[in-house]
Scaffold this motif. Structure first.
Motif, short mmCIF file in Angstrom:
data_model
loop_
_atom_site.label_atom_id
_atom_site.label_comp_id
_atom_site.label_asym_id
_atom_site.label_seq_id
_atom_site.Cartn_x
_atom_site.Cartn_y
_atom_site.Cartn_z
N GLU A 114 32.53 46.57 2.42
CA GLU A 114 33.77 46.61 1.65
C GLU A 114 34.34 45.22 1.40
N ASN A 115 34.04 44.28 2.31
CA ASN A 115 34.60 42.93 2.19
C ASN A 115 33.55 41.88 1.80
N ASN A 116 32.39 42.37 1.33
CA ASN A 116 31.31 41.49 0.87
C ASN A 116 30.91 40.44 1.92
N LEU A 117 30.69 40.92 3.14
CA LEU A 117 30.39 40.01 4.25
C LEU A 117 28.98 40.17 4.82
N LEU A 118 28.19 41.05 4.27
CA LEU A 118 26.89 41.36 4.85
C LEU A 118 25.98 40.13 4.97
N ASP A 119 26.09 39.21 4.03
CA ASP A 119 25.22 38.03 4.05
C ASP A 119 25.87 36.82 4.71
N GLU A 120 27.06 37.02 5.27
CA GLU A 120 27.75 35.92 5.94
C GLU A 120 27.14 35.69 7.33
N THR A 121 27.19 34.45 7.78
CA THR A 121 26.58 34.07 9.06
C THR A 121 27.53 34.32 10.23
N ILE A 122 26.95 34.79 11.32
CA ILE A 122 27.71 35.01 12.56
C ILE A 122 26.86 34.53 13.73
N GLU A 123 27.51 33.94 14.71
CA GLU A 123 26.82 33.51 15.93
C GLU A 123 27.35 34.32 17.10
N ILE A 124 26.45 34.81 17.93
CA ILE A 124 26.84 35.60 19.10
C ILE A 124 26.09 35.04 20.31
N LYS A 125 26.84 34.73 21.36
CA LYS A 125 26.19 34.16 22.54
C LYS A 125 27.05 34.41 23.78
N PRO A 126 26.44 34.37 24.97
CA PRO A 126 27.22 34.49 26.21
C PRO A 126 28.07 33.24 26.41
N VAL A 127 29.26 33.43 26.94
CA VAL A 127 30.14 32.29 27.22
C VAL A 127 30.67 32.40 28.64
N ASN A 128 31.02 31.28 29.20
CA ASN A 128 31.68 31.23 30.49
C ASN A 128 33.18 31.24 30.28
N VAL A 129 33.86 32.15 30.95
CA VAL A 129 35.32 32.21 30.86
C VAL A 129 35.90 31.42 32.03
N ASN A 130 36.76 30.50 31.74
CA ASN A 130 37.35 29.64 32.76
C ASN A 130 38.46 30.36 33.50
N LEU A 131 38.06 31.16 34.49
CA LEU A 131 39.05 31.87 35.31
C LEU A 131 39.30 31.06 36.58
N GLU A 132 40.56 30.90 36.91
CA GLU A 132 40.93 30.17 38.12
C GLU A 132 41.94 30.98 38.91
N SER A 133 41.71 31.10 40.20
CA SER A 133 42.65 31.82 41.05
C SER A 133 42.54 31.31 42.48
N LYS A 134 43.67 31.10 43.12
CA LYS A 134 43.70 30.67 44.51
C LYS A 134 43.56 31.86 45.46
N THR A 135 43.73 33.06 44.92
CA THR A 135 43.76 34.24 45.79
C THR A 135 42.70 35.28 45.44
N ILE A 136 42.09 35.21 44.27
CA ILE A 136 41.09 36.19 43.86
C ILE A 136 39.76 35.48 43.61
N ASP A 137 38.71 35.93 44.31
CA ASP A 137 37.41 35.29 44.15
C ASP A 137 36.31 36.28 43.77
N ASP A 138 36.71 37.50 43.38
CA ASP A 138 35.67 38.50 43.09
C ASP A 138 35.80 39.12 41.71
N TYR A 139 36.28 38.33 40.74
CA TYR A 139 36.18 38.81 39.36
C TYR A 139 34.69 39.03 39.05
N PRO A 140 34.31 40.16 38.47
CA PRO A 140 32.90 40.37 38.11
C PRO A 140 32.32 39.25 37.25
#
Length: 237
Positions: A14-40
């Protein structure tokens, strides 16, 4: 239930985007906590796929590491639900159809959990039973702190978490989701259910027992929009 392939194809066409480029990759999320160390995410038990589309970002939790750089039409042809969800979130963000499709950082999950507890307090007061689907340590800890450990139950699918005492309560197996929903006044669910195939079952249980459910996080942005689901994401980008 949502057919993410059909939805992505429809929006892209509908938005004429089928031929547009997209990049998909894993990223590291910068989570910081002094009290939680078990975020998955911090323990390498979950990964965040991030789609980059025309300057906008969309996330999806996954257990599979993949990388892709090509056309939207190729994402559709891939058949990968996680890739299509990340793509949908970024494309819909670009089209201003959704907001907050990028995961929060540093200590923001704890701030979000506090805001969520305050929201629930205003709506219900302190004497409510809360069910949490998916192990989110900041949310579970805050719910236990605010509402008491006897008023919070939680489920997860991680064998290292199930049956263990975490954030003041014992985490139940995900097969107990129906029990959790039946015995809660309100249900909080990770948006990852949109990516792992459990969303339809969870929604059927909330309908069966007439329970309010609030989804949290970024993965569920596109699904929440399409299905008109209630979503809480205070600090997503």
């Amino acid at each position: 239930m949502i057919d993410f392939k059909s939805e992505l194809e429809k929006i892209a066409t509908e938005n004429n985007l089928l031929d547009e480029t997209i990049e998909i990759k894993p990223v590291n999320v910068n989570l910081e906590s002094k009290t939680i160390d078990d975020y998955p995410l911090m323990q390498g038990k979950e990964f965040l796929l991030r789609a980059f589309f025309k300057g906008d970002v969309g996330d999806a939790f996954t257990n599979n590491l993949v990388e892709f750089n090509g056309k939207l039409s190729e994402v559709i042809a891939s058949g990968s639900n996680q890739m299509m969800i990340a793509a949908l979130n970024s494309v819909m963000k670009h089209l201003k159809m959704v907001e907050k499709s990028e995961h929060c950082i540093k200590g923001e999950p704890e701030v979000c959990a506090k805001e969520l507890s305050e929201f629930l307090m205003e709506e219900y007061g302190k004497e409510i039973k809360i069910g949490v689907i998916g192990y989110h340590p900041a949310i579970i800890r805050q719910m236990v702190t605010t509402f008491g450990k006897d008023n919070v139950i939680a489920t997860d699918m991680d064998l290292d978490t199930i049956g263990r005492l975490r954030q003041g309560i014992v985490i139940m197996h995900g097969s107990m989701n129906e029990h959790l929903i039946e015995n809660s006044d309100i249900v909080l669910s990770t948006g990852s259910t949109a990516a792992n195939g459990s969303l339809e079952e969870i929604l059927s249980y909330t309908k069966k027992y007439d329970k309010r459910i609030i989804f949290y996080g970024t993965t569920v942005a596109c699904a929440a929009k399409m299905l008109n689901l209630e979503r809480f994401c205070a600090l997503g980008k």
